[in-house]
Design a protein around this motif. Structure first.
Motif, short mmCIF file in Angstrom:
data_model
loop_
_atom_site.label_atom_id
_atom_site.label_comp_id
_atom_site.label_asym_id
_atom_site.label_seq_id
_atom_site.Cartn_x
_atom_site.Cartn_y
_atom_site.Cartn_z
N THR A 5 -5.94 38.44 70.90
CA THR A 5 -4.91 37.41 70.67
C THR A 5 -4.56 37.40 69.18
OG1 THR A 5 -6.46 35.63 70.16
CG2 THR A 5 -5.93 35.97 72.49
N ARG A 6 -3.50 36.66 68.84
CA ARG A 6 -3.14 36.61 67.42
C ARG A 6 -2.49 35.28 67.06
NH1 ARG A 6 0.97 35.07 68.59
NH2 ARG A 6 2.89 36.06 69.21
N PHE A 7 -2.66 34.90 65.81
CA PHE A 7 -1.91 33.79 65.23
C PHE A 7 -0.99 34.44 64.22
CE2 PHE A 7 -1.68 30.49 61.80
CZ PHE A 7 -0.86 29.62 62.50
N ALA A 8 0.30 34.10 64.27
CA ALA A 8 1.29 34.85 63.49
C ALA A 8 2.14 33.92 62.63
CB ALA A 8 2.16 35.67 64.44
N PRO A 9 1.59 33.39 61.56
CA PRO A 9 2.36 32.45 60.74
C PRO A 9 3.41 33.13 59.87
CG PRO A 9 0.23 32.85 59.72
CD PRO A 9 0.23 33.59 61.03
N SER A 10 4.48 32.40 59.60
CA SER A 10 5.49 32.86 58.63
C SER A 10 5.16 32.16 57.31
CB SER A 10 6.89 32.44 59.09
OG SER A 10 7.13 32.96 60.37
N PRO A 11 4.94 32.91 56.23
CA PRO A 11 4.53 32.29 54.97
C PRO A 11 5.68 31.64 54.21
CG PRO A 11 4.57 34.67 54.73
CD PRO A 11 4.96 34.39 56.15
N ILE A 40 0.95 38.38 59.52
CA ILE A 40 1.84 37.65 58.60
C ILE A 40 3.29 38.03 58.91
CG2 ILE A 40 2.44 37.31 56.16
CD1 ILE A 40 -0.29 36.10 56.97
N GLU A 41 4.07 37.06 59.33
CA GLU A 41 5.45 37.32 59.76
C GLU A 41 6.39 37.04 58.59
OE1 GLU A 41 6.14 35.82 63.80
OE2 GLU A 41 4.96 37.58 64.35
N ASP A 42 6.53 38.07 57.75
CA ASP A 42 7.27 37.89 56.49
C ASP A 42 8.50 38.79 56.40
OD1 ASP A 42 5.80 40.20 56.37
OD2 ASP A 42 5.02 39.88 54.36
N SER A 191 14.73 41.44 63.73
CA SER A 191 14.93 40.01 63.98
C SER A 191 13.58 39.52 64.48
CB SER A 191 15.99 39.79 65.05
OG SER A 191 15.48 40.23 66.30
N TYR A 192 13.42 38.21 64.56
CA TYR A 192 12.19 37.65 65.10
C TYR A 192 11.84 38.30 66.44
CZ TYR A 192 9.37 34.50 67.89
OH TYR A 192 8.41 34.00 68.73
N HIS A 193 12.80 38.33 67.37
CA HIS A 193 12.50 38.80 68.73
C HIS A 193 12.07 40.26 68.75
CE1 HIS A 193 13.83 35.07 70.50
NE2 HIS A 193 15.03 35.18 69.97
N ALA A 195 10.84 42.08 66.18
CA ALA A 195 9.60 42.31 65.43
C ALA A 195 8.37 41.85 66.21
CB ALA A 195 9.68 41.60 64.07
N VAL A 196 8.42 40.64 66.78
CA VAL A 196 7.20 40.16 67.47
C VAL A 196 6.89 41.00 68.71
CG1 VAL A 196 7.33 37.78 66.61
CG2 VAL A 196 8.37 38.33 68.82
N THR A 197 7.93 41.45 69.40
CA THR A 197 7.69 42.26 70.60
C THR A 197 7.02 43.58 70.22
OG1 THR A 197 9.63 41.25 71.60
CG2 THR A 197 8.79 43.24 72.65
N VAL A 208 -0.38 36.75 74.57
CA VAL A 208 0.43 36.13 73.52
C VAL A 208 0.34 34.62 73.71
CG1 VAL A 208 2.78 35.81 72.67
CG2 VAL A 208 1.99 38.09 73.35
N THR A 209 -0.07 33.92 72.66
CA THR A 209 -0.13 32.46 72.74
C THR A 209 0.90 31.89 71.77
OG1 THR A 209 -1.82 32.32 71.02
CG2 THR A 209 -2.60 32.48 73.29
N ARG A 210 1.56 30.82 72.21
CA ARG A 210 2.59 30.17 71.38
C ARG A 210 2.72 28.72 71.81
NH1 ARG A 210 6.22 35.15 72.30
NH2 ARG A 210 5.92 36.16 70.31
N ALA A 211 3.42 27.95 70.98
CA ALA A 211 3.81 26.60 71.39
C ALA A 211 4.88 26.73 72.48
CB ALA A 211 4.34 25.81 70.20
N1 GLU Z 1 6.00 33.40 63.08
C1 GLU Z 1 6.48 32.37 63.94
C2 GLU Z 1 6.26 31.02 63.29
O1 GLU Z 1 5.51 30.88 62.36
C3 GLU Z 1 5.85 32.29 65.32
C4 GLU Z 1 5.21 33.49 65.80
C5 GLU Z 1 5.22 33.68 67.29
O2 GLU Z 1 4.31 33.22 67.96
O3 GLU Z 1 6.13 34.28 67.80
O4 GLU Z 1 6.86 30.07 63.75
#
Ligand code: GLU
Length: 279
Positions: A5-11, A40-42, A191-193, A195-197, A208-211
């Protein structure tokens, strides 16, 4: 199969309580024998800052989390994003879009009842109608442009696409809810979509875990996985944390960051209590 799994924050700032919940959720989903990654989603060079990267990692360590190094950073992945875009272009699935935000907004305002997607009103398709000669001339002139997915064309050859939502069971993709999304922005070849894929596949992420505000994005990500020959992970979503008035904690103006809470003397256990985290 080892769970990854991963946590993917944008800094773009320090972590808030909502991020803390999300990171702990991803970590718990990996389980004791799985691997929890931090990515790191930068890709957004204008909003991301290195000082936030180190601050975020400090916050995550304070929460008691650890992860393998080196971490993946999206800013180092541009060649991979470009390669994927090339694959899609060669299939005739992308077209250049020269529209500014203002032009798109004006066009949408002029057409009553423009369809809404999960990310807002759908793109009206203006540049999809450009002839290849016209588009090529504008590209040759160096006119700023994004690249959009020709969704109708992408769907013509697509079989039914499914995925497993660990809470809601088997799902079937309806990516048309997104219309012709941008896959490469004007300023960056991703783009976000996209890159994350690509990143989740490159890292072998199994869940994949997300809100859950991002749940609808799975419809599009599933299509991109199909078009790019990528594996499909499973998905798990958690509710967005809200304050007692129902406002989202992560986005609330002036919501205290984990760093603020720490500086004010809050312990990790007190933070867990604030977010209702029971481990
Ligand atoms: N990087 C995105 C954010 O910080 C979310 C990452 C994802 O789960 O797709 O909001």
């Amino acid at each position: 199969m080892t769970e990854i799994t991963r946590f993917a924050p944008s800094p773009t700032g320090r972590l808030h309580l909502g991020h803390a919940y999300s990171a702990l959720f991803a970590h718990r989903e990996a389980g004791p024998s799985g691997t929890f990654l931090v990515r790191i989603e930068d890709i957004d060079a204008t909003r991301c800052r290195d000082e936030f990267v180190s601050g975020i990692l400090e916050d995550l360590r304070w929460l008691g989390l650890s992860w393998p190094e080196p971490m993946m950073r999206q800013s180092a992945r541009m060649p991979d994003y470009l390669r994927a875009l090339k694959t899609l272009k060669l299939q005739g699935l992308l077209y250049p879009c020269f529209c500014s935000r203002a032009e798109i907004a004006a066009e949408i305002a002029a057409s009553a009842g423009a369809p809404q997607g999960p990310d807002g009103p759908l793109y009206p398709g203006t540049c999809r109608a450009l002839s290849w000669d016209a588009a090529s001339d504008r590209l040759a002139d160096g006119e700023p442009h994004a690249w959009r997915l020709n969704l109708a064309r992408a769907l013509t050859a697509a079989p039914p696409l499914a995925w497993i939502d660990r809470d809601q069971g088997p799902q079937t993709a309806t990516p048309d809810i997104f219309g012709d999304v941008i896959l490469a922005r004007r300023d960056t070849p991703a783009s976000y979509h996209l890159a994350v894929t690509l990143d989740d596949a490159a890292q072998g992420v199994t869940c994949v875990t997300r809100a859950d505000d991002l749940r609808p994005a799975t419809h599009l990500h599933r299509l991109l996985q199909h078009l790019l020959g990528l594996p499909t992970p499973e998905y798990r979503f958690h509710p967005l944390l809200a304050d007692p008035t129902g406002k989202r904690l992560a986005k609330r103006d002036n919501a205290p960051s984990l760093a603020d809470l720490r500086a004010s003397g809050k312990s990790r256990e007190e933070v867990f209590e604030m977010i209702g985290w029971k481990g």
